[in-house]
Design a protein around this motif. Sequence first.
Motif, PDB file in Angstrom:
ATOM      1  N   GLY A   6      41.606 -77.885 -63.405  1.00 37.22           N
ATOM      2  CA  GLY A   6      41.910 -77.306 -64.840  1.00 37.22           C
ATOM      3  C   GLY A   6      40.870 -76.572 -65.306  1.00 37.22           C
ATOM      4  N   ARG A   7      41.323 -76.007 -66.411  1.00 36.44           N
ATOM      5  CA  ARG A   7      40.298 -75.013 -67.289  1.00 36.44           C
ATOM      6  C   ARG A   7      39.580 -75.736 -68.234  1.00 36.44           C
ATOM      7  NH1 ARG A   7      43.818 -71.375 -64.812  1.00 36.44           N
ATOM      8  NH2 ARG A   7      42.657 -69.199 -64.283  1.00 36.44           N
ATOM      9  N   PRO A   8      40.358 -76.766 -68.912  1.00 35.86           N
ATOM     10  CA  PRO A   8      39.833 -77.268 -70.079  1.00 35.86           C
ATOM     11  C   PRO A   8      38.320 -77.842 -69.929  1.00 35.86           C
ATOM     12  CG  PRO A   8      42.234 -77.535 -70.600  1.00 35.86           C
ATOM     13  CD  PRO A   8      41.889 -76.969 -68.986  1.00 35.86           C
ATOM     14  N   GLY A   9      37.507 -77.543 -70.583  1.00 35.09           N
ATOM     15  CA  GLY A   9      36.130 -78.412 -70.392  1.00 35.09           C
ATOM     16  C   GLY A   9      35.302 -77.844 -69.390  1.00 35.09           C
ATOM     17  N   ARG A  10      35.838 -76.866 -68.527  1.00 34.42           N
ATOM     18  CA  ARG A  10      35.319 -76.204 -67.167  1.00 34.42           C
ATOM     19  C   ARG A  10      34.912 -74.860 -67.453  1.00 34.42           C
ATOM     20  NH1 ARG A  10      34.807 -80.817 -63.575  1.00 34.42           N
ATOM     21  NH2 ARG A  10      36.508 -82.267 -64.045  1.00 34.42           N
ATOM     22  N   PRO A  11      33.992 -74.508 -68.217  1.00 28.32           N
ATOM     23  CA  PRO A  11      33.750 -73.079 -68.482  1.00 28.32           C
ATOM     24  C   PRO A  11      33.493 -72.289 -67.304  1.00 28.32           C
ATOM     25  CG  PRO A  11      32.021 -74.397 -69.693  1.00 28.32           C
ATOM     26  CD  PRO A  11      33.206 -75.198 -68.911  1.00 28.32           C
ATOM     27  N   MET A  12      32.503 -72.688 -66.449  1.00 27.25           N
ATOM     28  CA  MET A  12      32.109 -71.741 -65.298  1.00 27.25           C
ATOM     29  C   MET A  12      33.309 -71.697 -64.416  1.00 27.25           C
ATOM     30  SD  MET A  12      29.141 -70.660 -65.722  1.00 27.25           S
ATOM     31  CE  MET A  12      28.926 -70.185 -63.683  1.00 27.25           C
ATOM     32  N   TYR A  13      34.158 -72.809 -64.031  1.00 29.27           N
ATOM     33  CA  TYR A  13      35.126 -72.781 -63.296  1.00 29.27           C
ATOM     34  C   TYR A  13      36.197 -71.922 -63.670  1.00 29.27           C
ATOM     35  CZ  TYR A  13      39.819 -73.507 -61.836  1.00 29.27           C
ATOM     36  OH  TYR A  13      41.268 -73.380 -61.169  1.00 29.27           O
ATOM     37  N   ALA A  14      36.555 -72.003 -64.996  1.00 32.37           N
ATOM     38  CA  ALA A  14      37.592 -71.250 -65.874  1.00 32.37           C
ATOM     39  C   ALA A  14      37.183 -69.804 -65.781  1.00 32.37           C
ATOM     40  CB  ALA A  14      37.615 -71.608 -67.244  1.00 32.37           C
ATOM     41  N   ALA A  15      35.927 -69.334 -65.872  1.00 34.84           N
ATOM     42  CA  ALA A  15      35.688 -67.858 -65.668  1.00 34.84           C
ATOM     43  C   ALA A  15      35.700 -67.376 -64.573  1.00 34.84           C
ATOM     44  CB  ALA A  15      34.059 -67.565 -66.197  1.00 34.84           C
ATOM     45  N   HIS A  16      35.681 -68.209 -63.398  1.00 33.10           N
ATOM     46  CA  HIS A  16      35.652 -67.680 -62.040  1.00 33.10           C
ATOM     47  C   HIS A  16      37.097 -67.549 -61.638  1.00 33.10           C
ATOM     48  CE1 HIS A  16      31.365 -68.201 -61.891  1.00 33.10           C
ATOM     49  NE2 HIS A  16      31.262 -67.231 -60.978  1.00 33.10           N
TER      50      HIS A  16
ATOM     51  N   ALA B 245      35.927 -71.929 -52.355  1.00 33.25           N
ATOM     52  CA  ALA B 245      34.847 -72.513 -52.058  1.00 33.25           C
ATOM     53  C   ALA B 245      33.932 -72.317 -53.629  1.00 33.25           C
ATOM     54  CB  ALA B 245      33.860 -72.315 -51.193  1.00 33.25           C
ATOM     55  N   THR B 246      33.890 -71.308 -53.835  1.00 39.24           N
ATOM     56  CA  THR B 246      33.119 -70.835 -55.181  1.00 39.24           C
ATOM     57  C   THR B 246      33.888 -71.567 -56.470  1.00 39.24           C
ATOM     58  OG1 THR B 246      32.482 -68.631 -54.517  1.00 39.24           O
ATOM     59  CG2 THR B 246      32.722 -69.058 -56.940  1.00 39.24           C
ATOM     60  N   LEU B 247      35.215 -71.626 -56.562  1.00 44.23           N
ATOM     61  CA  LEU B 247      35.736 -72.464 -57.604  1.00 44.23           C
ATOM     62  C   LEU B 247      35.688 -73.803 -57.606  1.00 44.23           C
ATOM     63  CD1 LEU B 247      36.956 -69.323 -58.032  1.00 44.23           C
ATOM     64  CD2 LEU B 247      39.250 -70.585 -58.378  1.00 44.23           C
ATOM     65  N   LEU B 248      35.623 -74.397 -56.414  1.00 45.85           N
ATOM     66  CA  LEU B 248      35.507 -75.627 -56.161  1.00 45.85           C
ATOM     67  C   LEU B 248      33.878 -76.191 -56.699  1.00 45.85           C
ATOM     68  CD1 LEU B 248      37.743 -76.044 -53.245  1.00 45.85           C
ATOM     69  CD2 LEU B 248      38.242 -77.309 -55.330  1.00 45.85           C
ATOM     70  N   ARG B 249      33.172 -75.285 -56.257  1.00 43.29           N
ATOM     71  CA  ARG B 249      32.010 -75.700 -56.631  1.00 43.29           C
ATOM     72  C   ARG B 249      31.473 -75.563 -58.223  1.00 43.29           C
ATOM     73  NH1 ARG B 249      26.731 -72.052 -57.790  1.00 43.29           N
ATOM     74  NH2 ARG B 249      24.932 -73.158 -56.859  1.00 43.29           N
ATOM     75  N   GLU B 250      31.855 -74.703 -58.574  1.00 41.12           N
ATOM     76  CA  GLU B 250      31.841 -74.520 -60.107  1.00 41.12           C
ATOM     77  C   GLU B 250      32.648 -75.557 -60.951  1.00 41.12           C
ATOM     78  OE1 GLU B 250      29.531 -73.180 -61.254  1.00 41.12           O
ATOM     79  OE2 GLU B 250      29.112 -71.219 -60.293  1.00 41.12           O
TER      80      GLU B 250
ATOM     81  N   ALA C 299      41.241 -71.574 -45.675  1.00 43.08           N
ATOM     82  CA  ALA C 299      41.326 -70.867 -46.763  1.00 43.08           C
ATOM     83  C   ALA C 299      42.835 -71.579 -47.676  1.00 43.08           C
ATOM     84  CB  ALA C 299      41.716 -69.285 -46.692  1.00 43.08           C
ATOM     85  N   ARG C 300      43.789 -71.656 -46.449  1.00 42.28           N
ATOM     86  CA  ARG C 300      44.939 -72.336 -47.181  1.00 42.28           C
ATOM     87  C   ARG C 300      44.710 -73.599 -47.801  1.00 42.28           C
ATOM     88  NH1 ARG C 300      48.907 -75.891 -46.189  1.00 42.28           N
ATOM     89  NH2 ARG C 300      47.648 -76.735 -44.180  1.00 42.28           N
ATOM     90  N   LEU C 301      43.807 -74.463 -47.081  1.00 42.65           N
ATOM     91  CA  LEU C 301      43.650 -75.932 -47.805  1.00 42.65           C
ATOM     92  C   LEU C 301      42.666 -75.662 -48.811  1.00 42.65           C
ATOM     93  CD1 LEU C 301      42.935 -77.591 -44.138  1.00 42.65           C
ATOM     94  CD2 LEU C 301      44.918 -78.026 -45.854  1.00 42.65           C
ATOM     95  N   ALA C 302      41.692 -74.958 -48.886  1.00 36.95           N
ATOM     96  CA  ALA C 302      40.847 -74.834 -50.122  1.00 36.95           C
ATOM     97  C   ALA C 302      41.558 -74.217 -51.284  1.00 36.95           C
ATOM     98  CB  ALA C 302      39.719 -73.935 -49.903  1.00 36.95           C
ATOM     99  N   LEU C 303      42.592 -73.003 -50.997  1.00 32.42           N
ATOM    100  CA  LEU C 303      43.383 -72.829 -52.327  1.00 32.42           C
ATOM    101  C   LEU C 303      44.172 -73.820 -52.750  1.00 32.42           C
ATOM    102  CD1 LEU C 303      44.031 -69.087 -50.965  1.00 32.42           C
ATOM    103  CD2 LEU C 303      42.622 -69.893 -52.783  1.00 32.42           C
ATOM    104  N   ARG C 304      44.819 -74.583 -51.888  1.00 30.55           N
ATOM    105  CA  ARG C 304      45.707 -75.595 -52.217  1.00 30.55           C
ATOM    106  C   ARG C 304      44.872 -76.738 -53.141  1.00 30.55           C
ATOM    107  NH1 ARG C 304      50.301 -77.898 -52.043  1.00 30.55           N
ATOM    108  NH2 ARG C 304      50.409 -80.232 -51.857  1.00 30.55           N
TER     109      ARG C 304
END
Length: 297
Positions: free
Chosen positions: A132-142, A159-164, A121-126
Amino acid sequence: MTVTPPTGPPARQCQNALNTLHSTVYFGPDLGRELAGKGIDDPMDWYLAGRAAALGRVGPGVVTALFYNFRYDTIARHLPALWDRVPPEEAVAARLRAADAILRRAFGVEALTARPMREAARLALRAVEACGRPGRPMYAAHADQPVPDEPHLALWYAATLLREHRGDGHVAALSAAGLDGLEALVSHSASGAGMPSESVMTSRGWTEQEWSEAEERLRGRGLLAEDGTLTPQGVRLRQELEEETDRADREPYQHLGAEGVAELTRITEEFVRIAGTAGTFPPGLASFFLPADLTKT
């Protein structure tokens, strides 16, 4: 047919493992159980309620654009009417509860707060820190959702954020390459790295005729052979798409560093193996989500 996702560079291997961990929520009964009280019993509603809810009360146009490879009419049969039965904020909470139930069942209570889970969890959150949010709508929403306190949910959230984040970059690469959503599905299935054509065709609402028409378009571009496999030109295009997606997705893993990427990959792949042996993935798709080296006990 046995399908094994390509390994690729270390960052891609890490992302493959994280994506597989994230995907557990789509195959368990838990999200359906969470939404049953809302009178929702359609698996497509479950999927849309889970993945699109972070976007808010969006309609079929937005979701079709962002998901990229779903048929518009298929989405329009569900949205925006779905939000009248389950408001987006309730669907977000339901999906997190479903992920909690799935991971508890797969790993056991003690593993949820043990060192490997906390370290992953620590590594994934790091890694997420460099997204970045710009140009990444699915990532930005999550990414607008709060980080859960529990380590196993924090890992699943990251994992969800990195996937999106990677998915947003991949959609941009597909669009730049001139592949529409259906052509992207057809070429991916033909590469041997995608899920079986009959599975993705049905789940995304395409007909056999539309699939055949997309195959003909790809043949016209010299990307698909008569037997349905990719031509050398098609193989190169799919490789270039993955490489371009890697480039667009490099910041999180550069931020984490080589040692961190290797450790996160190792721990997450072990979690994926455990989830697989616990029967988390459907038998017909297990070979896609569980490469051979992860199914060994």
